[in-house]
Design an enzyme around this catalytic site. Structure first.
Site, short mmCIF file in Angstrom:
data_model
loop_
_atom_site.label_atom_id
_atom_site.label_comp_id
_atom_site.label_asym_id
_atom_site.label_seq_id
_atom_site.Cartn_x
_atom_site.Cartn_y
_atom_site.Cartn_z
N ASP A 167 1.01 -1.35 0.38
CA ASP A 167 -0.17 0.25 -0.35
C ASP A 167 0.70 0.84 0.03
O ASP A 167 0.60 2.06 -0.75
CB ASP A 167 -0.63 -0.22 1.24
CG ASP A 167 -2.03 -0.86 1.17
OD1 ASP A 167 -2.71 -0.54 -0.35
OD2 ASP A 167 -2.78 -1.31 1.91
N VAL A 168 2.41 0.84 0.91
CA VAL A 168 2.83 2.37 0.82
C VAL A 168 3.51 2.52 -0.45
O VAL A 168 3.26 3.97 -1.37
CB VAL A 168 3.76 2.29 1.88
CG1 VAL A 168 4.93 3.54 2.12
CG2 VAL A 168 3.02 2.43 3.52
#
Length: 378
Positions: A171-172
Protein backbone atom coordinates in the site's frame (compact mmCIF):
# COMPACT_ATOMS: atom_id res chain seq x y z
CA UNK A 1 -11.62 28.84 -1.51
CA UNK A 2 -8.30 30.61 -1.07
CA UNK A 3 -5.05 28.66 -1.14
CA UNK A 4 -2.80 29.92 1.65
CA UNK A 5 -0.13 27.22 1.57
CA UNK A 6 3.45 27.41 0.44
CA UNK A 7 5.67 24.72 -1.01
CA UNK A 8 6.70 23.39 -4.42
CA UNK A 9 3.15 22.24 -5.21
CA UNK A 10 1.35 25.36 -3.97
CA UNK A 11 -1.49 26.32 -6.30
CA UNK A 12 -2.43 22.75 -7.21
CA UNK A 13 -5.89 21.48 -6.28
CA UNK A 14 -6.19 17.75 -5.57
CA UNK A 15 -9.59 16.08 -5.39
CA UNK A 16 -8.94 13.07 -3.17
CA UNK A 17 -11.59 10.37 -3.62
CA UNK A 18 -9.35 7.70 -2.08
CA UNK A 19 -9.50 6.00 1.28
CA UNK A 20 -7.68 3.51 3.53
CA UNK A 21 -3.90 3.77 2.94
CA UNK A 22 -2.34 3.90 -0.55
CA UNK A 23 -4.30 6.88 -1.86
CA UNK A 24 -4.38 8.90 1.38
CA UNK A 25 -0.65 8.39 1.85
CA UNK A 26 0.00 9.69 -1.67
CA UNK A 27 -2.24 12.72 -1.17
CA UNK A 28 -0.70 13.53 2.21
CA UNK A 29 2.72 13.66 0.57
CA UNK A 30 1.33 16.03 -2.06
CA UNK A 31 -0.37 18.12 0.64
CA UNK A 32 2.83 18.34 2.67
CA UNK A 33 4.48 19.84 -0.40
CA UNK A 34 1.86 22.56 -0.76
CA UNK A 35 -1.00 21.09 -2.79
CA UNK A 36 -4.49 21.91 -1.59
CA UNK A 37 -6.10 18.52 -0.97
CA UNK A 38 -9.84 18.13 -0.52
CA UNK A 39 -10.60 14.76 1.00
CA UNK A 40 -13.96 13.47 -0.19
CA UNK A 41 -15.47 10.95 2.22
CA UNK A 42 -18.69 9.04 2.38
CA UNK A 43 -21.04 10.07 5.19
CA UNK A 44 -19.59 7.13 7.14
CA UNK A 45 -16.07 8.44 6.75
CA UNK A 46 -12.78 6.86 5.71
CA UNK A 47 -12.59 3.29 7.03
CA UNK A 48 -9.36 4.04 8.89
CA UNK A 49 -11.22 6.40 11.22
CA UNK A 50 -12.50 3.22 12.92
CA UNK A 51 -9.25 1.22 12.81
CA UNK A 52 -8.27 1.25 16.47
CA UNK A 53 -6.53 0.88 18.86
CA UNK A 54 -4.32 2.84 19.21
CA UNK A 55 -6.07 6.19 19.48
CA UNK A 56 -5.29 9.78 20.40
CA UNK A 57 -8.14 11.66 22.04
CA UNK A 58 -10.50 9.01 20.71
CA UNK A 59 -9.30 9.27 17.09
CA UNK A 60 -7.56 6.42 15.30
CA UNK A 61 -3.82 7.05 15.02
CA UNK A 62 -3.93 5.05 11.78
CA UNK A 63 -6.13 7.78 10.30
CA UNK A 64 -4.08 10.56 11.89
CA UNK A 65 -0.87 9.21 10.38
CA UNK A 66 -1.87 9.71 6.72
CA UNK A 67 -4.34 12.59 6.54
CA UNK A 68 -2.73 15.84 7.67
CA UNK A 69 -2.85 19.04 5.59
CA UNK A 70 -6.21 18.10 4.06
CA UNK A 71 -9.74 19.47 4.16
CA UNK A 72 -12.65 17.05 4.52
CA UNK A 73 -16.06 17.08 2.90
CA UNK A 74 -18.57 14.26 3.32
CA UNK A 75 -20.56 13.56 0.15
CA UNK A 76 -23.19 10.93 -0.51
CA UNK A 77 -22.76 10.24 -4.22
CA UNK A 78 -26.28 8.83 -4.36
CA UNK A 79 -27.65 12.25 -3.38
CA UNK A 80 -28.10 14.53 -6.43
CA UNK A 81 -26.80 17.68 -4.73
CA UNK A 82 -23.79 15.92 -3.26
CA UNK A 83 -23.04 14.24 -6.57
CA UNK A 84 -23.19 17.60 -8.34
CA UNK A 85 -20.71 18.97 -5.80
CA UNK A 86 -18.37 16.02 -6.40
CA UNK A 87 -18.54 16.47 -10.15
CA UNK A 88 -17.87 20.21 -9.84
CA UNK A 89 -14.85 19.50 -7.63
CA UNK A 90 -13.50 17.13 -10.27
CA UNK A 91 -14.10 19.77 -12.94
CA UNK A 92 -11.99 22.30 -11.05
CA UNK A 93 -9.22 20.00 -9.88
CA UNK A 94 -5.69 19.75 -11.24
CA UNK A 95 -5.43 16.22 -9.91
CA UNK A 96 -8.03 13.62 -8.99
CA UNK A 97 -7.05 10.41 -7.22
CA UNK A 98 -9.32 7.46 -6.50
CA UNK A 99 -9.04 3.85 -5.42
CA UNK A 100 -12.52 2.49 -6.08
CA UNK A 101 -12.71 -0.85 -7.82
CA UNK A 102 -12.02 -0.29 -11.54
CA UNK A 103 -15.14 1.15 -13.15
CA UNK A 104 -16.81 1.82 -9.80
CA UNK A 105 -17.11 5.57 -10.35
CA UNK A 106 -18.58 5.36 -13.87
CA UNK A 107 -22.19 5.27 -12.61
CA UNK A 108 -21.55 8.59 -10.89
CA UNK A 109 -19.96 10.28 -13.87
CA UNK A 110 -16.67 10.44 -12.00
CA UNK A 111 -14.65 7.98 -14.06
CA UNK A 112 -11.73 9.17 -16.19
CA UNK A 113 -13.70 9.54 -19.44
CA UNK A 114 -16.53 11.48 -17.77
CA UNK A 115 -14.24 13.78 -15.80
CA UNK A 116 -11.98 14.58 -18.75
CA UNK A 117 -15.01 15.54 -20.85
CA UNK A 118 -15.29 18.61 -18.62
CA UNK A 119 -11.67 18.95 -17.53
CA UNK A 120 -9.31 17.76 -20.25
CA UNK A 121 -6.19 18.98 -18.45
CA UNK A 122 -6.77 16.95 -15.29
CA UNK A 123 -4.24 14.39 -14.10
CA UNK A 124 -6.48 11.52 -13.00
CA UNK A 125 -4.83 8.83 -10.88
CA UNK A 126 -6.39 5.43 -10.19
CA UNK A 127 -5.07 2.92 -7.66
CA UNK A 128 -6.35 -0.66 -7.76
CA UNK A 129 -5.33 -3.98 -6.32
CA UNK A 130 -4.81 -5.96 -9.50
CA UNK A 131 -5.32 -3.65 -12.48
CA UNK A 132 -8.21 -3.13 -14.87
CA UNK A 133 -8.07 -6.46 -16.72
CA UNK A 134 -8.97 -9.90 -15.43
CA UNK A 135 -8.20 -8.84 -11.85
CA UNK A 136 -10.48 -5.82 -11.86
CA UNK A 137 -12.97 -7.37 -9.44
CA UNK A 138 -10.39 -8.58 -6.92
CA UNK A 139 -10.51 -6.59 -3.68
CA UNK A 140 -7.29 -4.64 -3.23
CA UNK A 141 -6.02 -5.50 0.23
CA UNK A 142 -2.31 -5.33 0.95
CA UNK A 143 -2.25 -8.69 2.72
CA UNK A 144 -3.70 -10.39 -0.37
CA UNK A 145 -0.91 -8.87 -2.46
CA UNK A 146 1.78 -9.86 0.03
CA UNK A 147 0.53 -13.43 -0.33
CA UNK A 148 -0.01 -13.48 -4.10
CA UNK A 149 3.17 -11.61 -5.06
CA UNK A 150 5.46 -14.01 -3.23
CA UNK A 151 6.60 -11.68 -0.45
CA UNK A 152 5.17 -13.89 2.29
CA UNK A 153 7.03 -16.88 0.86
CA UNK A 154 10.24 -14.96 1.60
CA UNK A 155 9.36 -13.77 5.10
CA UNK A 156 9.82 -15.90 8.20
CA UNK A 157 12.00 -18.74 9.41
CA UNK A 158 13.15 -21.21 6.76
CA UNK A 159 11.28 -24.08 8.43
CA UNK A 160 8.39 -22.01 9.74
CA UNK A 161 5.23 -20.47 8.35
CA UNK A 162 5.19 -17.58 5.90
CA UNK A 163 4.75 -14.18 7.53
CA UNK A 164 3.40 -10.88 6.34
CA UNK A 165 5.56 -7.78 6.63
CA UNK A 166 4.93 -5.73 9.76
CA UNK A 167 3.35 -2.90 7.74
CA UNK A 168 1.16 -2.75 4.65
CA UNK A 169 4.28 -2.38 2.59
CA UNK A 170 2.70 -2.55 -0.87
CA UNK A 171 0.00 0.00 0.00
CA UNK A 172 2.77 2.40 0.94
CA UNK A 173 4.77 1.50 -2.16
CA UNK A 174 1.75 1.96 -4.44
CA UNK A 175 1.09 5.33 -2.81
CA UNK A 176 4.66 6.36 -3.58
CA UNK A 177 4.34 5.12 -7.16
CA UNK A 178 1.08 7.05 -7.53
CA UNK A 179 2.64 10.27 -6.30
CA UNK A 180 5.61 9.81 -8.66
CA UNK A 181 3.22 9.17 -11.55
CA UNK A 182 1.15 12.24 -10.70
CA UNK A 183 4.21 14.49 -10.56
CA UNK A 184 5.49 13.11 -13.88
CA UNK A 185 2.10 13.68 -15.50
CA UNK A 186 1.96 17.24 -14.14
CA UNK A 187 5.37 17.91 -15.67
CA UNK A 188 4.09 16.54 -18.98
CA UNK A 189 1.03 18.76 -18.69
CA UNK A 190 3.21 21.81 -18.08
CA UNK A 191 5.09 21.02 -21.29
CA UNK A 192 2.14 20.05 -23.50
CA UNK A 193 -1.07 21.28 -21.86
CA UNK A 194 -2.38 17.71 -21.82
CA UNK A 195 -3.62 15.79 -18.83
CA UNK A 196 -3.66 12.01 -18.67
CA UNK A 197 -4.70 8.92 -16.75
CA UNK A 198 -2.13 7.54 -14.28
CA UNK A 199 -2.82 3.96 -13.17
CA UNK A 200 -1.11 2.08 -10.35
CA UNK A 201 -1.93 -1.34 -8.96
CA UNK A 202 -0.63 -3.05 -5.86
CA UNK A 203 0.49 -6.24 -7.56
CA UNK A 204 2.63 -4.39 -10.11
CA UNK A 205 4.08 -2.24 -7.33
CA UNK A 206 4.84 -5.42 -5.41
CA UNK A 207 6.62 -7.14 -8.27
CA UNK A 208 8.67 -4.01 -8.89
CA UNK A 209 9.39 -3.64 -5.18
CA UNK A 210 10.59 -7.22 -4.83
CA UNK A 211 13.61 -5.99 -6.84
CA UNK A 212 16.42 -8.56 -6.60
CA UNK A 213 13.99 -11.40 -5.89
CA UNK A 214 11.69 -10.71 -8.83
CA UNK A 215 14.72 -10.05 -11.04
CA UNK A 216 16.28 -13.30 -9.86
CA UNK A 217 13.24 -15.10 -11.21
CA UNK A 218 12.47 -13.21 -14.43
CA UNK A 219 16.12 -12.81 -15.46
CA UNK A 220 17.71 -15.81 -13.81
CA UNK A 221 14.97 -18.41 -13.53
CA UNK A 222 15.53 -18.73 -9.77
CA UNK A 223 12.60 -18.92 -7.38
CA UNK A 224 13.83 -17.52 -4.05
CA UNK A 225 12.95 -19.14 -0.75
CA UNK A 226 12.60 -18.19 2.90
CA UNK A 227 15.92 -17.64 4.67
CA UNK A 228 14.79 -15.97 7.90
CA UNK A 229 16.99 -12.91 8.39
CA UNK A 230 19.70 -14.12 6.03
CA UNK A 231 20.41 -12.58 2.61
CA UNK A 232 20.64 -14.85 -0.45
CA UNK A 233 23.53 -12.92 -2.01
CA UNK A 234 25.50 -11.43 0.92
CA UNK A 235 27.14 -12.65 4.11
CA UNK A 236 27.27 -11.39 6.77
CA UNK A 237 24.04 -9.47 6.33
CA UNK A 238 21.90 -10.55 9.29
CA UNK A 239 21.56 -10.46 13.08
CA UNK A 240 24.41 -12.15 14.92
CA UNK A 241 24.47 -12.84 18.68
CA UNK A 242 26.67 -10.86 21.04
CA UNK A 243 27.16 -11.15 24.80
CA UNK A 244 23.77 -9.58 25.54
CA UNK A 245 21.64 -9.82 22.40
CA UNK A 246 21.68 -9.65 18.63
CA UNK A 247 23.31 -7.03 16.44
CA UNK A 248 22.76 -6.55 12.71
CA UNK A 249 26.17 -6.99 11.07
CA UNK A 250 26.73 -6.17 7.39
CA UNK A 251 29.68 -6.63 5.07
CA UNK A 252 28.38 -5.28 1.79
CA UNK A 253 31.75 -5.60 0.07
CA UNK A 254 35.18 -7.10 0.58
CA UNK A 255 36.59 -3.93 2.11
CA UNK A 256 33.90 -3.85 4.78
CA UNK A 257 34.58 -7.49 5.58
CA UNK A 258 38.26 -6.74 6.07
CA UNK A 259 37.38 -3.89 8.45
CA UNK A 260 34.98 -6.17 10.32
CA UNK A 261 37.73 -8.73 10.81
CA UNK A 262 40.14 -6.06 12.03
CA UNK A 263 37.72 -4.93 14.75
CA UNK A 264 36.96 -8.54 15.72
CA UNK A 265 40.68 -9.36 15.84
CA UNK A 266 40.35 -12.00 13.12
CA UNK A 267 43.07 -10.67 10.78
CA UNK A 268 43.59 -13.86 8.77
CA UNK A 269 40.01 -14.39 7.64
CA UNK A 270 40.03 -11.94 4.69
CA UNK A 271 42.93 -13.87 3.16
CA UNK A 272 41.31 -17.26 3.67
CA UNK A 273 40.22 -18.45 0.20
CA UNK A 274 36.88 -19.54 1.68
CA UNK A 275 36.03 -16.01 2.76
CA UNK A 276 38.02 -13.51 0.70
CA UNK A 277 35.29 -12.60 -1.79
CA UNK A 278 31.61 -12.02 -1.21
CA UNK A 279 30.59 -15.01 -3.32
CA UNK A 280 32.96 -17.18 -1.27
CA UNK A 281 31.59 -15.92 2.04
CA UNK A 282 28.05 -16.49 0.83
CA UNK A 283 28.83 -20.03 -0.31
CA UNK A 284 30.66 -20.81 2.96
CA UNK A 285 28.47 -18.92 5.38
CA UNK A 286 27.95 -21.93 7.64
CA UNK A 287 31.72 -22.15 8.18
CA UNK A 288 32.18 -18.41 8.64
CA UNK A 289 29.24 -17.66 10.93
CA UNK A 290 30.55 -19.53 14.03
CA UNK A 291 33.92 -17.80 13.71
CA UNK A 292 32.26 -14.39 13.83
CA UNK A 293 29.82 -15.38 16.57
CA UNK A 294 32.65 -16.65 18.79
CA UNK A 295 34.28 -13.22 18.75
CA UNK A 296 31.06 -11.23 19.02
CA UNK A 297 30.10 -13.17 22.16
CA UNK A 298 32.95 -11.53 24.08
CA UNK A 299 31.34 -8.06 24.23
CA UNK A 300 27.92 -6.42 24.36
CA UNK A 301 25.97 -5.32 21.32
CA UNK A 302 26.31 -1.64 22.27
CA UNK A 303 30.09 -1.93 22.58
CA UNK A 304 30.37 -3.62 19.19
CA UNK A 305 27.94 -1.13 17.66
CA UNK A 306 30.12 1.79 18.70
CA UNK A 307 33.42 0.26 17.57
CA UNK A 308 32.19 -1.28 14.33
CA UNK A 309 30.51 1.94 13.20
CA UNK A 310 33.68 3.89 14.03
CA UNK A 311 35.61 1.52 11.77
CA UNK A 312 33.15 1.96 8.90
CA UNK A 313 31.36 -1.38 9.29
CA UNK A 314 27.54 -1.16 8.86
CA UNK A 315 25.75 -2.52 11.93
CA UNK A 316 22.65 -1.75 13.96
CA UNK A 317 20.83 -2.64 17.14
CA UNK A 318 17.36 -4.13 16.69
CA UNK A 319 15.13 -1.43 18.17
CA UNK A 320 11.44 -1.15 18.81
CA UNK A 321 9.86 1.88 17.13
CA UNK A 322 10.41 4.08 20.18
CA UNK A 323 14.12 3.36 19.87
CA UNK A 324 14.06 4.22 16.18
CA UNK A 325 12.39 7.57 16.86
CA UNK A 326 14.82 8.27 19.72
CA UNK A 327 17.86 7.60 17.52
CA UNK A 328 16.46 9.82 14.75
CA UNK A 329 16.09 12.57 17.34
CA UNK A 330 19.62 11.99 18.60
CA UNK A 331 20.92 12.27 15.03
CA UNK A 332 19.18 15.61 14.53
CA UNK A 333 16.62 14.35 12.02
CA UNK A 334 13.72 15.91 13.98
CA UNK A 335 11.37 13.02 13.14
CA UNK A 336 8.29 14.34 14.98
CA UNK A 337 6.38 17.45 13.96
CA UNK A 338 3.36 19.07 15.57
CA UNK A 339 0.38 19.78 13.34
CA UNK A 340 -1.96 21.71 15.58
CA UNK A 341 -2.00 19.57 18.70
CA UNK A 342 -1.47 16.33 16.77
CA UNK A 343 2.10 15.01 16.57
CA UNK A 344 3.08 13.27 13.37
CA UNK A 345 6.09 11.94 11.52
CA UNK A 346 8.00 14.51 9.48
CA UNK A 347 7.79 14.34 5.69
CA UNK A 348 10.99 12.52 4.70
CA UNK A 349 11.97 14.95 1.91
CA UNK A 350 14.11 17.99 2.66
CA UNK A 351 14.12 20.95 0.28
CA UNK A 352 16.66 23.77 0.41
CA UNK A 353 14.13 26.43 -0.66
CA UNK A 354 10.59 25.04 -0.48
CA UNK A 355 10.18 23.02 2.72
CA UNK A 356 7.24 20.78 3.51
CA UNK A 357 4.40 22.42 5.41
CA UNK A 358 2.57 21.29 8.53
CA UNK A 359 -0.45 23.58 8.63
CA UNK A 360 -3.62 21.52 8.99
CA UNK A 361 -4.16 18.65 11.45
CA UNK A 362 -6.01 15.60 10.09
CA UNK A 363 -9.58 16.82 9.56
CA UNK A 364 -12.69 15.68 11.31
CA UNK A 365 -15.32 14.13 9.08
CA UNK A 366 -16.91 16.91 6.97
CA UNK A 367 -14.99 19.51 9.01
CA UNK A 368 -14.71 21.79 5.99
CA UNK A 369 -17.89 20.68 4.23
CA UNK A 370 -19.80 23.94 4.55
CA UNK A 371 -16.84 26.01 3.33
CA UNK A 372 -16.17 23.71 0.37
CA UNK A 373 -19.83 23.52 -0.66
CA UNK A 374 -20.08 27.30 -0.69
CA UNK A 375 -16.94 27.58 -2.80
CA UNK A 376 -18.17 24.98 -5.30
CA UNK A 377 -21.38 26.96 -5.84
CA UNK A 378 -19.52 30.14 -6.75
Amino acid sequence: MVQHSTGPLAGLLVADFSRILAGPYATMLLADLGAQVIKVESPGGDDTRTWMPPTRDGVSTYYLGINRNKRSIALDLKDPDDLAAAQELARRADVMIENFRPGGLARFGLDYDSVTAGNEKIVYASISGFGTGAGRDFPGYDLMVQAISGLMSLTGDPDGSPYRAGISVFDVMAGLHASIGILAALHHRDATGQGQHVEVNLLSSALSGLVNHSSGYVAGGTVPFRMGNAHPSLFPYEPLPTADGELIVIAGNDGQFRKLCQVLDLPTLPDDPRFGRNQDRTANREQLRPLLVERLAKRTKDEWFRDLLAAGVPCAPINTIDGGVALAQELGLDPVVAVGDVPGVRNPITFSDTPARYELPPPGLDEHGEEIRAWLKN
